[in-house]
Design a protein around this motif. Structure first.
Motif, short mmCIF file in Angstrom:
data_model
loop_
_atom_site.label_atom_id
_atom_site.label_comp_id
_atom_site.label_asym_id
_atom_site.label_seq_id
_atom_site.Cartn_x
_atom_site.Cartn_y
_atom_site.Cartn_z
N LEU A 53 0.86 -1.18 0.00
CA LEU A 53 0.00 0.00 0.00
C LEU A 53 0.89 1.23 0.00
O LEU A 53 1.67 1.44 0.93
N ILE A 54 0.78 2.02 -1.06
CA ILE A 54 1.62 3.20 -1.25
C ILE A 54 0.74 4.44 -1.23
O ILE A 54 -0.21 4.55 -2.01
N PHE A 55 1.05 5.38 -0.34
CA PHE A 55 0.33 6.64 -0.27
C PHE A 55 1.15 7.70 -1.01
O PHE A 55 2.36 7.81 -0.80
N LEU A 56 0.47 8.49 -1.86
CA LEU A 56 1.10 9.56 -2.62
C LEU A 56 0.49 10.89 -2.21
O LEU A 56 -0.70 11.14 -2.44
N TYR A 57 1.31 11.74 -1.60
CA TYR A 57 0.87 13.05 -1.14
C TYR A 57 1.47 14.14 -2.00
O TYR A 57 2.57 13.99 -2.53
N GLY A 58 0.77 15.25 -2.11
CA GLY A 58 1.29 16.41 -2.83
C GLY A 58 0.16 17.25 -3.38
O GLY A 58 -0.95 16.76 -3.59
N ASP A 59 0.45 18.51 -3.60
CA ASP A 59 -0.53 19.42 -4.16
C ASP A 59 -0.90 19.02 -5.58
O ASP A 59 -0.24 18.17 -6.19
N LEU A 60 -1.93 19.65 -6.12
CA LEU A 60 -2.30 19.43 -7.51
C LEU A 60 -1.09 19.75 -8.38
O LEU A 60 -0.42 20.77 -8.18
N GLY A 61 -0.78 18.88 -9.33
CA GLY A 61 0.34 19.10 -10.23
C GLY A 61 1.70 18.79 -9.64
O GLY A 61 2.73 19.10 -10.24
N ALA A 62 1.75 18.16 -8.47
CA ALA A 62 3.03 17.88 -7.81
C ALA A 62 3.80 16.75 -8.47
O ALA A 62 5.00 16.61 -8.25
N GLY A 63 3.12 15.91 -9.24
CA GLY A 63 3.81 14.81 -9.92
C GLY A 63 3.40 13.43 -9.46
O GLY A 63 4.05 12.44 -9.80
N LYS A 64 2.29 13.31 -8.72
CA LYS A 64 1.85 12.01 -8.21
C LYS A 64 1.54 11.04 -9.36
O LYS A 64 2.03 9.91 -9.37
#
Length: 149
Positions: A30-41
């Motif tokens: 299970l991988i969580f990807l955090y970041g603002d819109l356009g961050a590269g997730k």
């Protein structure tokens, strides 16, 4: 203390390369990807899927919420929880049941899932860094070892 690594990503290709590197080490979890819109997730997920042999387009599942893939016998879910109004909506879409049937789950915007999501094996925080980006990778599963990109 949770092991952590920081990767400096000067270009989109660097983000794709990080995703590819992670894919060579991590085939399940299970991988969580955090970041603002356009961050590269989604770009990171695209690199991950390319490393596993996927050749089609990889778009953020913002509107579909869940995009399934089966590659090299690995069942993968690319999930985007951005549009959830409240965490309980996870139950309505049957997300937890689908997660149980998959090997690898890559979840964008996991904070929108509240306490209903299980603890991740890995969390990746993408953030702006002057004119580039940084990816902070945190390892919660002791079997996952930090690596070089």
């Amino acid at each position: 203390m949770t092991p952590e690594q920081t990767f400096h990503l000067a270009t989109v290709d660097d983000t794709l390369a990080l995703g590819k590197s992670l894919a060579t080490k991590i085939k399940a979890g299970l991988i969580f990807l955090y970041g603002d819109l356009g961050a590269g997730k989604t770009t990171l997920v695209r690199g991950w899927l390319r490393a596993l042999g996927y050749v089609g387009p990889v778009a953020s599942p913002t509107y579909t919420l869940i995009e399934p893939y089966e590659l090299q016998g690995i069942n993968i879910l690319h999930i985007d929880l951005y549009r959830l109004a409240k965490p309980s909506e996870i139950e309505y879409i049957g997300l937890l049941e689908q997660m149980e049937l998959s090997h690898l789950q890559l979840i964008e915007w996991p904070e929108h899932g509240g306490d209903l999501l299980p603890a991740p094996d890995l969390a990746i925080h993408l953030q702006a860094e002057e004119e580039a980006r940084a990816a902070i990778v945190r390892y919660f599963n002791g079997e996952l070892q930090p690596f070089s990109q």
